[in-house]
Motif scaffolding. Structure first.
Motif, short mmCIF file in Angstrom:
data_model
loop_
_atom_site.label_atom_id
_atom_site.label_comp_id
_atom_site.label_asym_id
_atom_site.label_seq_id
_atom_site.Cartn_x
_atom_site.Cartn_y
_atom_site.Cartn_z
N GLU A 250 -14.32 -7.56 10.88
CA GLU A 250 -14.47 -6.66 12.00
C GLU A 250 -13.35 -5.77 12.22
OE1 GLU A 250 -16.80 -7.56 14.53
OE2 GLU A 250 -17.73 -8.90 12.90
N GLN A 251 -12.28 -6.27 11.71
CA GLN A 251 -10.98 -5.34 11.68
C GLN A 251 -10.63 -4.50 10.81
OE1 GLN A 251 -7.56 -7.71 13.53
NE2 GLN A 251 -6.13 -6.14 12.93
N PHE A 252 -10.85 -4.91 9.58
CA PHE A 252 -10.49 -4.27 8.65
C PHE A 252 -11.71 -3.80 7.85
CE2 PHE A 252 -6.25 -4.27 9.06
CZ PHE A 252 -5.58 -5.65 9.25
N SER A 253 -11.74 -2.37 7.32
CA SER A 253 -12.78 -2.01 5.98
C SER A 253 -12.73 -2.65 4.83
CB SER A 253 -12.75 -0.43 6.09
OG SER A 253 -11.61 -0.04 5.27
N GLU A 254 -13.50 -2.60 4.10
CA GLU A 254 -13.45 -2.97 2.74
C GLU A 254 -12.23 -2.51 1.97
OE1 GLU A 254 -17.14 -5.70 2.09
OE2 GLU A 254 -15.14 -5.73 1.08
N GLY A 255 -12.07 -1.30 2.16
CA GLY A 255 -10.92 -0.34 1.72
C GLY A 255 -9.63 -0.81 2.26
N ASP A 256 -9.47 -1.27 3.40
CA ASP A 256 -8.48 -1.66 3.98
C ASP A 256 -8.12 -2.95 3.41
OD1 ASP A 256 -9.40 -0.83 7.46
OD2 ASP A 256 -8.44 0.45 5.93
N LEU A 257 -9.05 -3.87 3.18
CA LEU A 257 -8.59 -5.23 2.80
C LEU A 257 -8.44 -5.07 1.18
CD1 LEU A 257 -11.67 -7.06 4.30
CD2 LEU A 257 -9.14 -7.42 4.94
N ALA A 258 -8.88 -4.16 0.56
CA ALA A 258 -8.29 -4.20 -0.89
C ALA A 258 -7.19 -3.64 -1.02
CB ALA A 258 -9.51 -3.05 -1.54
N HIS A 259 -6.61 -2.90 -0.17
CA HIS A 259 -5.02 -2.64 -0.20
C HIS A 259 -4.32 -3.69 0.02
CE1 HIS A 259 -6.28 1.60 -0.13
NE2 HIS A 259 -5.16 2.04 -0.87
N GLN A 260 -4.60 -4.54 0.93
CA GLN A 260 -3.82 -5.90 1.04
C GLN A 260 -4.00 -6.78 0.01
OE1 GLN A 260 -3.79 -7.70 5.10
NE2 GLN A 260 -4.77 -5.77 6.10
N GLU A 261 -5.33 -6.84 -0.44
CA GLU A 261 -5.42 -7.70 -1.50
C GLU A 261 -4.66 -7.33 -2.88
OE1 GLU A 261 -9.57 -9.84 -1.68
OE2 GLU A 261 -9.64 -8.15 -0.47
N HIS B 83 -11.53 -11.71 -4.94
CA HIS B 83 -11.54 -10.62 -5.70
C HIS B 83 -10.73 -11.11 -6.82
CE1 HIS B 83 -12.83 -7.75 -2.72
NE2 HIS B 83 -14.00 -7.63 -3.57
N ARG B 84 -11.21 -10.74 -8.22
CA ARG B 84 -10.24 -10.89 -9.30
C ARG B 84 -9.40 -9.46 -9.46
NH1 ARG B 84 -14.80 -13.66 -10.74
NH2 ARG B 84 -15.67 -11.86 -11.69
N CYS B 85 -8.24 -9.52 -9.75
CA CYS B 85 -7.43 -8.46 -9.62
C CYS B 85 -7.96 -7.46 -10.48
CB CYS B 85 -5.78 -8.60 -10.19
SG CYS B 85 -5.23 -9.91 -8.57
N ALA B 86 -8.37 -7.70 -11.70
CA ALA B 86 -9.04 -6.48 -12.37
C ALA B 86 -10.06 -5.71 -11.71
CB ALA B 86 -9.57 -7.04 -13.67
N LYS C 259 -20.83 1.95 0.65
CA LYS C 259 -21.45 0.86 -0.27
C LYS C 259 -20.39 0.27 -1.25
CE LYS C 259 -25.86 3.19 -0.35
NZ LYS C 259 -25.65 4.47 -0.86
N LEU C 260 -20.19 -0.98 -1.21
CA LEU C 260 -19.50 -1.65 -2.31
C LEU C 260 -19.58 -1.93 -3.23
CD1 LEU C 260 -16.65 -2.99 -1.90
CD2 LEU C 260 -17.66 -5.13 -1.35
N ALA C 261 -18.99 -1.57 -4.40
CA ALA C 261 -19.45 -2.10 -5.82
C ALA C 261 -19.27 -3.77 -5.92
CB ALA C 261 -18.36 -1.51 -6.77
N PHE C 262 -19.87 -4.31 -6.96
CA PHE C 262 -19.78 -5.79 -7.09
C PHE C 262 -20.45 -6.52 -5.98
CE2 PHE C 262 -17.45 -4.52 -10.74
CZ PHE C 262 -16.07 -4.04 -10.27
N PRO C 263 -21.50 -6.26 -5.53
CA PRO C 263 -21.90 -6.69 -4.39
C PRO C 263 -22.58 -8.35 -4.48
CG PRO C 263 -23.81 -5.39 -5.39
CD PRO C 263 -22.56 -5.13 -6.06
N ASP C 264 -22.51 -8.69 -5.80
CA ASP C 264 -22.66 -10.08 -6.01
C ASP C 264 -21.51 -10.92 -6.11
OD1 ASP C 264 -22.66 -9.87 -9.67
OD2 ASP C 264 -22.10 -8.49 -8.27
N ILE C 265 -20.35 -10.48 -5.84
CA ILE C 265 -19.16 -11.40 -5.85
C ILE C 265 -19.43 -12.33 -4.48
CG2 ILE C 265 -16.78 -11.65 -5.22
CD1 ILE C 265 -16.34 -9.12 -6.92
N PRO C 266 -19.07 -13.54 -4.65
CA PRO C 266 -19.23 -14.50 -3.48
C PRO C 266 -18.38 -14.08 -2.50
CG PRO C 266 -18.02 -15.52 -5.37
CD PRO C 266 -18.47 -14.29 -5.81
N ARG C 267 -18.86 -14.11 -1.14
CA ARG C 267 -18.14 -13.84 -0.07
C ARG C 267 -18.38 -15.09 0.73
NH1 ARG C 267 -17.84 -8.10 -0.10
NH2 ARG C 267 -18.61 -7.53 -2.28
N PHE C 268 -17.22 -15.27 1.59
CA PHE C 268 -17.50 -16.47 2.55
C PHE C 268 -18.13 -16.33 3.80
CE2 PHE C 268 -15.45 -19.07 -0.77
CZ PHE C 268 -14.39 -18.32 -1.20
#
Lengths: 381, 494
Positions: free
Chosen positions: B438-449, B471-474, B485-494
């Motif tokens: 709600e607060q961060f986009s996928e890209g924002d979260l990726a930078h944190q991760e 996410h795995r780091c690789a 649109k996000l790549a890897f749409p099949d990664i488990p999301r909670f």
């Protein structure tokens, strides 16, 4: 960026001489990214583009009786808000009001991967996710190019006055600093200028131990008078009024007492405050002819080296400073020196291996191809 | 609450893990199920999970040994202080080890000249203040659980408290830490000096919720206690006038030591519980504390009183003694247990909004009460916009737990919508994890991760907390969001 070609990121260029020289085929000039986007005094926030001149921000704030509590120094001209955050240098109020990093609430930036992202928020109380605003502060443009900043702003103080104790030798000044730190004087700045340095408002050719009082007028009056009584036996005392105080502490903030002779190297040394006077004495004994003063109640030392800076004398200077810091704790940065000198020495404090490795991994996560200011902080970062 | 699925391969290694942990920490491994049960939850009591094992080291060396073992065997680690987290930060994993830091409980150094205390992470927040009280000092951040919560936990969550308006959060009061990385490296960051020599890793570690490293030593700032403190208890006929008064106080250049607001339901619950004389006919109550030398406090109290009256306050009382000041606060401090008396269960939410949005947000909360069929009482850190709605429900009534959770999520979404954030002081943990988008986009979260990848590439420290996707780091290296649109749409999301 996709080609992996390096960029040197520049705002107004006032901090270009800070850090190691960057050898990059291109320059990214962000000085055109200027303007205040939002200013909400009652929310204590201001959002602006990074190239906005610091002077413009401060003038806007002072019209609403607010300020940047971290007092960023004005070094070699008129800098930008982004430069102040990227270099992370805080002024005399740091021990009381916090450093630059304590006032950066949020930002947007383009990482070294060419991706725009946001971090933090636009409210003063926020623990959502990692505190990236702390990381971007003082990172010298090596992690991401800031495109927007949200800063916490605070009320300016109603009254400002300064108590100056004259003529104290170093040991006495150290004792007085300790007395003040342990008291409820609640000073907003404390500095020590040895007798060979001058600043506006204080008597020349005599050392000065100065304490700033800020707040509502009755509080300033009460605390200053009480401390003056307490320190009566320490030496002749003068009080600087509002205008004189502003002039004096701006000079301390901007390292004016050591601004002459830019050919001489300038070091910025951060130590546990209670050790400041002692470390100052030992460094100066080891580097005859050097000139220095203390801010942050002893926690920040500015040191000008004895002779015109060349690589070998600066290396010797560096060796002596760092060996003393190994005992006291803290760090030293070569804040001003000719470019070829900054190439030849460790500008920033070398880090322990595990810390250096961590810093490098952090850098590479934001900027895997090292396109942003490569080598600005450490040779391989 | 969906957590990472337990890995059968890990569970199969339990015996080997037990043996190696017992070698490293001979007197500190908890194996039998009943004893492990004591660690199955923190203060987010809706969720519990018995951990595979619990280990309680007594030194930095033992912490490093434990982490090396877990790293080598691929074991997930959940660090734990006192377990007072309100966001599930210490919720265990079925195939993970709880690493309790409570036995590292010594104060190592008190330095009044440098105004620092250095101690181990298991020392409680209040114990630090008590240790320096005799000479008139204290440690300023005061989360309400301070009698129990540990300083290590405070660092993980970047805890706040009533007085953080004037004195800052934990992060503004920490000068150094020693951490152990997941690989067992002992790293010192900061110390008694006042700024970082390079990247501000101390700033990143504070508030990292146990995801980046385990804190084994802390150096905090201590301050002289203010000479006086006085509280004003101010009643208002509407939330609007209370909010306007807060804005006027800040606009006048006053930053009180504390500024708290309670709405009518909260006032009534608190007064029924502690009986300190709160006015029952007001819509909102403001408690404003001013501290400093008497000359300053007198001046500021007079200013605040004038400002409140100008905004139309219906009542204003000033404390005239220390017991009276504490009495003014007693109701506010008892707000949560007070609400616990009038309702079998409650969720304490935590979000921050721009202060000016408060009246509109409170009005919307009233609408939510009808929508979700549940009552809410509000306490509010008025000075910094941090809202604590208390959602009342009865978990024994079918569907009420789910409605309460949905109500909570709706409140947090609203906070973000009005320009605020999901959490002001309790942390994300598991509670708000699935709202991060709600607060961060996928890209924002990726930078944190990706930052996590610099510290813990294998993702063994506290997985399932803070970030909604593991996410795995690789993958993060190649993560590219193209046209939303996000790549890897099949990664488990909670």
């Amino acid at each position: 960026m996709n080609a992996g070609e390096a960029l040197e990121v520049v705002g107004a260029g006032t901090r270009r001489g800070l850090g190691r020289p960057v050898d990059a085929p291109h320059t990214l000039d962000v000085s055109g990214l200027r303007g205040v986007l939002a200013y909400e005094p009652e929310e204590l926030i201001l959002t602006a583009l990074p190239g906005t001149p610091l002077a413009e921000v401060e003038s806007l704030l002072s019209a609403r009786k607010q300020c940047l509590a971290f007092e960023p120094p004005y070094l070699s001209g008129l800098g930008t808000l982004g430069g102040a955050v990227s270099s992370g240098l805080s002024g005399p109020r740091r021990p009381k009001a916090g450093a630059v990093r304590d006032h950066v609430l949020g930002f947007t930036a383009v990482s070294g991967r060419g991706e725009l992202f946001k971090a933090g928020g636009k409210v003063v109380k926020n623990v959502t996710g990692y505190d990236l605003p702390k990381l971007i502060t003082g990172s010298y443009g090596t992690l991401a190019v800031i495109t927007e900043l949200t800063i916490k702003v605070l009320p300016a103080q109603e009254d400002t006055r300064t108590l100056v104790v004259g003529g104290q030798a170093a040991a006495a000044a150290a004792r007085t600093m300790k007395t003040v730190v342990r008291s409820t004087a609640d000073v907003s700045a404390a500095c020590y200028l040895p007798q060979d340095l001058s600043a506006p408002g204080i008597a020349p050719h005599t050392p000065a131990t100065a304490f700033r009082f800020e707040g509502v007028a009755p509080s300033v009056e009460f605390r200053l008078s009480r401390l003056r009584e307490q320190l009566a036996a320490e030496g002749p005392m003068t009080t600087l009024d509002l205008e004189e105080s502003l002039g004096f502490w701006r000079a301390v903030r901007d390292v004016a007492p050591l601004a002459d002779d830019p050919g001489r190297g300038l070091w910025r040394i951060s130590v546990p405050p209670a050790l400041g006077v002692e470390v100052l004495g030992r460094i100066q004994a080891g580097l005859p002819g050097s000139r220095a003063f203390l801010d942050w109640g002893g926690g920040l030392m500015w040191l000008q080296s004895a002779a015109s800076a060349d690589v070998s004398s600066t290396l010797e200077c560096e060796r002596k400073i760092r060996s003393m810091l190994a005992e006291s704790g803290g760090h030293a940065t070569l804040i001003r020196a000719p470019e070829e000198v900054r190439r030849g020495v460790n500008v920033f404090q070398p880090q322990a291996a595990s810390l250096a490795a961590l810093s490098k991994r952090v850098k590479l996560q934001f900027d895997p191809k090292r396109v942003l200011n490569p080598g600005r902080m450490y040779a391989d970062v | 609450m969906l957590m990472p699925a337990p890995d059968p391969a890990i569970l199969a290694r339990r015996a080997e893990l037990l043996a190696r942990l017992r070698e490293a920490v001979p007197d500190g491994v908890i194996e039998d199920e009943n004893s492990r049960r004591a660690y199955e939850q923190d203060a987010l009591t809706a969720y519990r999970q018995i951990p595979m094992l619990v280990v309680l080291p007594s030194s930095t060396g033992e912490v490093a040994a434990v982490l090396r073992i877990c790293s080598a065997l691929g074991i997930k680690v959940v660090p734990r202080g006192a377990g007072t987290s309100l966001s599930g930060g210490a919720l265990p994993l079925a195939d993970g080890v709880v690493l309790g830091l409570a036995r590292l409980s010594k104060i190592l150094d008190i330095d009044y000249d440098n105004r620092t205390v250095t101690c181990q992470p298991g020392v409680t927040n209040l114990a630090i203040s008590k240790a320096v009280d005799a000479l008139g000092f204290y440690y300023a951040p005061d989360p309400s659980s301070q009698i129990a919560c540990t300083i290590g936990g405070n660092i993980a969550e970047n805890s706040g408290g009533v007085h953080c308006l004037k004195y800052g959060l934990t992060t503004n009061n920490v000068l150094g830490v020693e951490i152990v990385t997941i690989e067992g490296d002992i790293v010192r960051v900061g110390g008694k000096h006042l700024d970082a020599e390079g990247y501000d890793l101390l700033g990143i570690l504070t508030g990292s919720e146990g995801l980046l490293g385990v804190v084994t030593e802390v150096t905090v700032r201590i301050l002289r206690k203010p000479e006086t403190a006085r509280a004003l208890l101010i009643g208002f006929a509407s939330n609007e006038t209370a909010g306007a008064t807060v804005a006027a106080i800040i606009g006048a250049g006053i930053i009180p030591a504390g500024m708290e607001m309670m709405d009518k339901p909260a006032i009534h619950a608190a007064e029924a519980f502690v009986n300190v004389g709160y006015p029952l006919d007001v819509e909102a109550l403001l408690i404003v504390e001013l501290d400093g030398p008497a000359a300053e406090v007198d001046h500021l109290c007079a200013q605040v009183t004038t400002l409140a009256q100008a905004q139309g306050a219906v009542s204003c009382r000033m404390s005239s003694s220390e017991p009276e000041r504490l009495a003014f606060w007693a109701g506010r401090k008892a707000a949560f247990p007070a609400v616990g008396r009038i309702s079998p269960d409650y969720f304490c939410m935590d979000g921050t909004i721009p202060r000016k949005a408060l009246p509109a947000v409170l009005a919307r909360l009233k609408e939510f009460e009808s929508e979700f069929g549940l009552r809410v009482a509000n306490v509010f850190h008025a000075g910094d916009g941090n809202l604590h709605p208390l959602i009342l429900f009865d978990s024994n009534q079918p569907g009420e737990l789910e409605r309460a959770e949905a109500f909570g999520a709706a409140i947090l979404r609203l906070c973000v919508q009005v320009g605020g954030v999901l959490t002001g002081e309790h942390g994300v943990g598991v509670e708000k994890r699935d709202l991060m988008s709600e607060q961060f986009s996928e890209g924002d979260l990726a930078h944190q991760e990706r930052l996590k990848c610099a510290f813990d590439p294998a993702g063994l420290l506290n997985p399932g907390k803070v970030f909604p996707v593991l996410h795995r780091c690789a993958e993060l290296g190649r993560l590219h969001v193209h046209q939303g649109k996000l790549a890897f749409p099949d990664i488990p999301r909670f």
